[in-house]
Design a protein around this motif. Structure first.
Motif, PDB file in Angstrom:
ATOM      1  N   SER A 109       1.916  -0.212   0.436  1.00 31.51           N
ATOM      2  CA  SER A 109       2.683   0.061  -0.780  1.00 31.51           C
ATOM      3  C   SER A 109       2.995   1.545  -0.912  1.00 31.51           C
ATOM      4  N   CYS A 110       1.992   2.382  -0.659  1.00 28.52           N
ATOM      5  CA  CYS A 110       2.193   3.826  -0.752  1.00 28.52           C
ATOM      6  C   CYS A 110       3.087   4.338   0.379  1.00 28.52           C
ATOM      7  N   ASP A 111       3.002   3.693   1.537  1.00 22.73           N
ATOM      8  CA  ASP A 111       3.754   4.139   2.711  1.00 22.73           C
ATOM      9  C   ASP A 111       5.263   4.016   2.499  1.00 22.73           C
ATOM     10  N   TYR A 155      -2.875  -2.762  11.376  1.00 20.82           N
ATOM     11  CA  TYR A 155      -2.698  -1.638  10.444  1.00 20.82           C
ATOM     12  C   TYR A 155      -1.542  -0.738  10.886  1.00 20.82           C
ATOM     13  N   THR A 156      -1.508  -0.329  12.149  1.00 20.10           N
ATOM     14  CA  THR A 156      -0.450   0.566  12.601  1.00 20.10           C
ATOM     15  C   THR A 156       0.918  -0.114  12.590  1.00 20.10           C
ATOM     16  N   SER A 157       0.955  -1.428  12.846  1.00 20.63           N
ATOM     17  CA  SER A 157       2.221  -2.155  12.768  1.00 20.63           C
ATOM     18  C   SER A 157       2.745  -2.194  11.334  1.00 20.63           C
ATOM     19  N   VAL A 158       1.862  -2.532  10.394  1.00 20.22           N
ATOM     20  CA  VAL A 158       2.257  -2.573   8.984  1.00 20.22           C
ATOM     21  C   VAL A 158       2.703  -1.195   8.521  1.00 20.22           C
ATOM     22  N   LEU A 159       1.992  -0.165   8.986  1.00 21.68           N
ATOM     23  CA  LEU A 159       2.338   1.199   8.617  1.00 21.68           C
ATOM     24  C   LEU A 159       3.756   1.550   9.067  1.00 21.68           C
ATOM     25  N   VAL A 182       3.912   3.192  -5.313  1.00 23.45           N
ATOM     26  CA  VAL A 182       2.594   3.826  -5.283  1.00 23.45           C
ATOM     27  C   VAL A 182       1.683   3.194  -6.330  1.00 23.45           C
ATOM     28  N   GLY A 183       2.234   2.931  -7.515  1.00 25.99           N
ATOM     29  CA  GLY A 183       1.438   2.275  -8.545  1.00 25.99           C
ATOM     30  C   GLY A 183       0.964   0.897  -8.114  1.00 25.99           C
ATOM     31  N   MET A 184       1.818   0.170  -7.425  1.00 22.22           N
ATOM     32  CA  MET A 184       1.446  -1.163  -6.941  1.00 22.22           C
ATOM     33  C   MET A 184       0.320  -1.107  -5.916  1.00 22.22           C
ATOM     34  N   SER A 185       0.159   0.040  -5.244  1.00 24.49           N
ATOM     35  CA  SER A 185      -0.909   0.153  -4.257  1.00 24.49           C
ATOM     36  C   SER A 185      -2.290   0.062  -4.889  1.00 24.49           C
ATOM     37  N   SER A 186      -2.366   0.224  -6.215  1.00 29.92           N
ATOM     38  CA  SER A 186      -3.652   0.100  -6.900  1.00 29.92           C
ATOM     39  C   SER A 186      -4.054  -1.359  -7.107  1.00 29.92           C
TER      40      SER A 186
END
Length: 389
Positions: A23-25, A141-145, A174-178
């Protein structure tokens, strides 16, 4: 020592941490695209744009050494929640204070906050995985990133760069990343600082592992900065050049999970060596393949093997370090992104001035050959005192 986490809890930790980063990415990708466009529109000189871009990696480079103790004192989840709030505030700050000089300070704080979120989340993912599936977890993780980062720039054609819309979307992401953090259960005791550990102790124990990360960050910075120029000077139209570069990003985004699976089933060291050899060979081959159809498969595989180094480095980090040392290691990895981003383009630019555009593939090849030499001299050990992986 804390007891191993149950399988269901470890799985939930991995999924929640990856969702938090993803989400933040999206906002990270958006920011890195929109700020240069706004500065270009304001006729900001290129060298000032470059200095401004360096503020984000500089933020995490300076803040990173303090992060293990901060997480130990305040708890990893609390630190991430604060990072999310500060990241949202800095995104609003870019719009509220449209001054290039203010953006230097804002971007520095943005780098500290967003870098902290990524650092702690990576440590969560590594601690949630185990020796048998860590390669696959880090490949996922790296693929999603890569995928989530590429979504950010796609927002701009729909919103433009002048309104609040792109910034509000970034703040919302960014807020959704919480949200995933509510499903994440972390044993904070595992991240308590221990005497004799910390950032610099990690650097002393794993310099070659950090250099391996540096090869990828160098590759990333040089290719993103100079491959378009390499393609244009080789006679390709700009549309084809950008599409070819996009193919390499697809390789990174879609093929890291098989890389992680191979590392789990075969060998961490074997995949690292194989990826470095293939990357060196294919990077050098760009000299001859850039004007033929072969450049398409070359770039697809090159994007996969170059970024595979980072996937395996994360896996090795998780294999050999625990708790606060994971935070220290992940912070050191983040610092290497900054170092690669700062050093890569000037070195490549100087090589181009001295030897011509052919210096791009040669420079990229050289950094991976140096890694292979380092692996040979160390007996294949990326971490001092570790067994072969």
């Amino acid at each position: 020592m804390s007891a191993p986490l149950p399988f269901a809890q470890r799985y939930r930790t991995i999924v929640a941490a990856i969702a938090t980063v993803a989400s933040c990415d999206i906002a990270m990708g958006l920011t890195l695209q929109i700020l240069p466009l706004l500065m270009e529109k304001a006729h900001v000189p290129a060298w000032i744009m470059g200095l401004n871009a360096a503020m984000s990696p500089l933020g995490i480079m300076i803040f990173g050494p303090f992060l293990p103790r901060i997480v130990s004192r305040f708890g990893s989840k609390r630190v991430v929640y604060i990072s999310i709030l500060v990241t949202m505030a800095t995104l609003a700050g870019f719009k509220l204070f449209p001054s290039i000089w203010m953006w230097f300070a804002i971007r520095f704080v943005f780098g500290m906050a967003a870098g902290t979120l990524f650092t702690v989340s990576e440590a969560w993912i590594m601690s949630g995985a185990d020796q048998n599936n860590r390669g696959r977890a880090m490949g996922l993780y790296t693929s999603v990133l890569a995928i989530s980062f590429s979504i950010g720039p796609l927002i701009i054609p729909f919103t433009g760069i002048d309104s609040w819309a792109p910034w509000l979307i970034g703040i919302l992401c960014v807020g959704m990343s919480s949200v995933p953090l509510a499903f994440l259960r972390i044993s904070e005791d595992a991240f308590r600082h221990e005497e004799g550990g910390g950032f610099w102790a990690f650097v002393a124990r794993a310099p070659l592992l950090l250099f391996a990360v540096g090869t990828l960050t160098f590759f990333d910075a040089v290719m993103l900065s100079f491959f378009p120029i390499f393609g244009l000077r080789s006679g390709l139209p700009v549309e084809q050049v950008t599409t070819i570069l996009g193919v390499s990003i697809i390789g990174n985004a879609l093929l890291q999970l098989p890389i992680g699976l191979l590392a789990d089933r075969w060998s961490r060291l074997g995949v690292t060596v194989l990826a470095a050899v293939i990357t060196a060979v294919l990077a050098l081959s760009m000299i001859w393949t850039i004007q033929s159809w072969l450049i398409w498969p070359v770039m697809l595989i090159l994007g996969t093997t170059a970024y595979a180094i980072y996937t395996i480095a994360l896996t090795i980090l998780g294999d050999n370090f625990k708790g606060p040392d994971l935070i220290a290691g992940s912070a050191a990895f983040a610092a290497m992104w900054g170092i690669g981003g700062i050093l890569g383009p000037p070195i490549a630019g100087a090589a181009i001035d001295a030897f011509g555009i052919v210096a791009i593939p040669v420079t990229v090849t050289a950094i991976y050959i140096i890694l292979l030499i380092g692996l040979g001299l160390s007996g294949g050990r990326l971490v001092r005192g570790a067994a072969h992986g």
